[in-house]
Design a protein around this motif. Structure first.
Motif, mmCIF file in Angstrom:
data_model
loop_
_atom_site.group_PDB
_atom_site.id
_atom_site.type_symbol
_atom_site.label_atom_id
_atom_site.label_comp_id
_atom_site.label_asym_id
_atom_site.label_seq_id
_atom_site.Cartn_x
_atom_site.Cartn_y
_atom_site.Cartn_z
ATOM 1 N N LYS A 248 0.832 -1.218 0.000
ATOM 2 C CA LYS A 248 0.000 0.000 0.000
ATOM 3 C C LYS A 248 0.859 1.257 0.000
ATOM 4 C CE LYS A 248 -4.223 -1.808 2.077
ATOM 5 N NZ LYS A 248 -4.971 -1.993 3.323
ATOM 6 N N GLN B 101 -9.354 2.129 -2.797
ATOM 7 C CA GLN B 101 -7.935 1.944 -3.109
ATOM 8 C C GLN B 101 -7.632 2.224 -4.575
ATOM 9 O OE1 GLN B 101 -5.718 -1.086 -1.003
ATOM 10 N NE2 GLN B 101 -7.617 -1.869 -0.161
ATOM 11 N N TYR C 257 -7.412 5.979 -4.528
ATOM 12 C CA TYR C 257 -6.203 6.397 -3.810
ATOM 13 C C TYR C 257 -4.930 6.148 -4.628
ATOM 14 C CZ TYR C 257 -8.135 7.454 0.850
ATOM 15 O OH TYR C 257 -8.774 8.029 1.918
ATOM 16 N N SER C 258 -4.931 5.076 -5.432
ATOM 17 C CA SER C 258 -3.710 4.744 -6.176
ATOM 18 C C SER C 258 -3.707 5.351 -7.572
ATOM 19 C CB SER C 258 -3.537 3.216 -6.267
ATOM 20 O OG SER C 258 -4.615 2.643 -6.962
ATOM 21 N N ARG D 197 -6.459 9.927 6.164
ATOM 22 C CA ARG D 197 -6.508 8.453 6.178
ATOM 23 C C ARG D 197 -5.238 7.849 5.587
ATOM 24 N NH1 ARG D 197 -10.416 6.580 8.582
ATOM 25 N NH2 ARG D 197 -12.478 7.549 8.622
ATOM 26 N N ARG D 198 -4.581 8.570 4.704
ATOM 27 C CA ARG D 198 -3.338 8.048 4.121
ATOM 28 C C ARG D 198 -2.218 8.014 5.165
ATOM 29 N NH1 ARG D 198 -3.583 8.401 -1.641
ATOM 30 N NH2 ARG D 198 -5.229 9.787 -2.338
ATOM 31 N N TRP D 199 -2.315 8.887 6.161
ATOM 32 C CA TRP D 199 -1.290 8.943 7.200
ATOM 33 C C TRP D 199 -1.586 8.000 8.349
ATOM 34 C CZ3 TRP D 199 3.205 11.053 6.322
ATOM 35 C CH2 TRP D 199 3.306 12.084 5.399
ATOM 36 N N ARG D 200 -2.851 7.548 8.443
ATOM 37 C CA ARG D 200 -3.275 6.777 9.613
ATOM 38 C C ARG D 200 -2.508 5.482 9.767
ATOM 39 N NH1 ARG D 200 -8.902 4.252 10.216
ATOM 40 N NH2 ARG D 200 -7.559 2.491 10.577
ATOM 41 N N PRO E 161 -5.078 -4.440 -5.285
ATOM 42 C CA PRO E 161 -5.174 -4.797 -3.857
ATOM 43 C C PRO E 161 -5.626 -6.244 -3.680
ATOM 44 C CG PRO E 161 -6.570 -2.896 -4.418
ATOM 45 C CD PRO E 161 -6.126 -3.514 -5.696
ATOM 46 N N GLY F 142 2.169 1.607 -3.396
ATOM 47 C CA GLY F 142 1.076 2.003 -4.292
ATOM 48 C C GLY F 142 0.530 3.381 -3.984
ATOM 49 N N CYS F 143 1.157 4.086 -3.043
ATOM 50 C CA CYS F 143 0.756 5.449 -2.653
ATOM 51 C C CYS F 143 -0.662 5.495 -2.091
ATOM 52 C CB CYS F 143 0.865 6.427 -3.824
ATOM 53 S SG CYS F 143 2.513 6.618 -4.425
ATOM 54 N N VAL F 144 -1.134 4.374 -1.559
ATOM 55 C CA VAL F 144 -2.442 4.363 -0.889
ATOM 56 C C VAL F 144 -2.260 4.857 0.539
ATOM 57 C CG1 VAL F 144 -4.285 2.847 -0.053
ATOM 58 C CG2 VAL F 144 -3.351 2.523 -2.340
ATOM 59 N N LEU F 145 -1.143 4.446 1.158
ATOM 60 C CA LEU F 145 -0.791 4.912 2.500
ATOM 61 C C LEU F 145 0.538 5.658 2.435
ATOM 62 C CD1 LEU F 145 -1.496 1.763 4.717
ATOM 63 C CD2 LEU F 145 -2.878 3.835 4.568
#
Lengths: 310, 240
Positions: free
Chosen positions: A45, B85, B88-89, B237-240, A80, A48-51
């Motif tokens: 993740k 996701q 986000y991606s 949420r990306r930092w969580r 995912p 994948g720049c999701v997190l």
């Protein structure tokens, strides 16, 4: 293609990954191994720049995930563990939507969608509503969305998860077909599948990288050649005694005895197949088959993660 | 802007292809028709403008409830199914995701408002109605709907449960409705401030056919703040 240096990700107080460092070269197909909760999906993740990472540096194709996530997102395709599909759309509509979302120029969208469908063998499902597809086809649609914009890097999180044996073989062939065109990072629990697809492995446990390398490198690192299967023709007792004398043999198990036909399981410390064959041939024992045990990678994996053999 | 329209088009398609959206609109139209018949038309003789004002009053409340139900799935469902996701991606900004979803929900809510237009038409047939009054009333309805949808979108960004999202958004909307009650029990200058927060005081002129910039600004501000908050939640949420 990927440089990871001291990557850590915390969920509250809990560290999902800690101090992860590895490199992946362009064009490689790399397997990401780990037990449930090891931190595989979290790592993927982040790539994948999701997190975003809590600490550490991640560079993908020269761009930093924290500073230039947009540039990275243009260059990656991410699947995912659950395919991110919209049930109410048809396959063609969905892939067209994703292609546009990923910045494929309007004039090239139709050909990009057709190409992705061809690579994942879902061309005949173009007009089907996604809700009506089987799990295997949904997974393929998920893979098609990851490669519709022809990304340099493909990140596949458990692409064979939940598939039946036939679908697993088909999915493996699809991933094999991507070799050469993309750099691929693939995680899976079905280690036998990974061993047939990947050039190299990263083994993660408890959020930390515990080993990396090719299957042979991992095997050498553990100081074991792993189990070897031998089929030969001869008397069981003398043949086993003969093989026990070969340097590097740890243990020998008689798996099957059918008249003079023997099936032996040899546990070895290193690669000793040539020495075993030489010993048998010198003693005039006909050799039918000598091979690595089918679950060799599982053994390596279990040794790395649990410190024991399968 | 292209990404906003792309997401809005997909989201609108999801509303139009799912039964739930139609069910929500059908129920809202049924309730609005009942309220119109039971309260706006019945009773002592009224002027057409009074009937119209009553119609806009009921429709604003029902529209607000509808906005909460329509918006509860916008982000919560994406998180529930994992499709978030994909967004986000992809090379798009969080604000584009929020704006696209908001525009789609607003377009769908406008279908409900369009469906209510037979009621002002009936008033026009049996009485005398000013077109300006009708347009001002509908502008007010769209503004109330937009601000409620934005609050609903914010609620939806906070959780992956659509039910929790709907309850949270309803609490926020009811809070904005009930401000005038709180205003009664506090002293100046808080009375004016809290009264100013209540949405109904800002909608009242619209239902009577009056458009005032300060009231338009109020609804625009509530909408902007809620959408901004939803965007920040997605980013966080990306930092969580």
């Amino acid at each position: 293609m990927i440089q990871v240096d001291g990557l850590s990700k915390y969920y509250g107080e809990h560290a999902a990954i800690r101090g992860l460092s590895f490199n992946i070269q362009s064009g490689e197909v790399v397997g990401f191994l780990g037990l449930n909760g090891a931190g595989k999906s979290t790592t993927l993740k982040v790539l994948g720049c999701v997190l975003l990472p809590t600490a550490g540096r991640v560079i993908v194709d020269g761009f930093d995930v924290t500073r230039d996530p947009h540039e990275i997102r243009k260059r990656i395709g991410y699947l995912p563990d659950t395919p991110p599909v919209y049930d109410e759309m048809s396959v063609g509509e969905y892939l067209t939507f994703v292609a546009k979302l990923r910045g494929v120029p309007d004039a090239n969208v139709a050909s990009a969608v057709a190409d992705a469908e061809k690579k994942t063998a879902i061309t005949d499902k173009h007009d089907d509503v996604i809700a009506s597809l089987s799990h295997g086809y949904r997974q393929r649609v998920g893979l098609a969305q990851a490669l519709v914009h022809k990304p340099k890097l493909l990140i596949l999180d458990e692409p064979t998860g939940g598939l039946d044996p036939v679908q697993i073989v088909e999915m493996r062939e699809v991933i094999k077909g991507l070799k050469g065109e993309h750099t691929v990072l693939v995680s899976s629990h079905i280690l036998g599948e990974i061993s047939q697809v990947c050039d190299r492995y990263l083994v993660i446990q408890g959020g930390e990288l515990i080993a990396q390398g090719t299957e042979a490198e991992l095997s050498t690192k553990l100081g074991s050649g792993g189990p070897i299967e031998i089929d030969c023709i001869g008397a069981a007792g003398p043949t086993i005694e003969l093989l026990k004398k070969v340097d590097g043999v740890v243990d020998i198990t008689l798996v099957k005895l059918d008249g003079q036909n023997l099936s032996l399981h040899v546990d070895a410390r290193s690669e000793i197949r040539p020495a075993l064959v030489k010993a048998l041939v010198t003693a005039d024992v006909p050799v039918v088959r000598v091979d690595r045990a089918a679950h060799r990678l599982e053994n390596i994996f279990l040794k790395l993660t649990h410190g024991k053999d399968a | 802007m292209n990404n906003v329209l792309l997401i809005a088009r997909r989201e609108l398609g999801a509303y139009l292809r799912n039964l739930s959206g139609y069910v929500i609109i059908a129920v809202l139209l049924f309730l609005d028709g009942l309220a119109f018949n039971a309260f706006a038309v019945q009773g002592a003789a009224k002027k057409s403008s009074e009937v119209l004002a009553d119609f806009f009053f009921f429709t604003s409340g029902i529209g607000m409830a509808g906005a909460i139900f329509l918006s509860m799935r916008l982000i919560a469902e994406e998180r529930q199914t994992g499709t978030v996701q994909l967004l986000y991606s992809s090379p798009i900004h969080d604000r584009e995701i929020v704006a696209g979803k908001f525009l789609a929900a607003l377009a769908f809510l406008c279908l409900f408002f369009l469906g209510t237009s037979y009621m002002p038409a009936l008033v026009a047939v049996y009485g005398k109605v000013s077109l300006g009054h009708v347009l001002a009333g509908y502008l007010g309805l769209v503004l109330v709907g937009a601000s409620s949808l934005a609050i609903g979108l914010f609620g939806s960004s906070l959780t992956r449960s659509q039910v929790v999202a709907a309850v949270g958004s309803a609490v926020m909307c009811i809070g904005l409705t009930m401000c005038w009650l709180v205003a009664k029990v506090v002293d100046r200058p808080f009375t004016d401030i809290i009264t100013g927060l209540a949405w109904y005081g800002h909608f009242d002129p619209f239902k009577n056919g009056i458009v005032h910039l300060k009231h338009v600004v109020y609804f625009a501000l509530v909408t902007f703040v809620a959408l901004f908050a939803a965007t920040r939640v997605l980013e966080a949420r990306r930092w969580r």
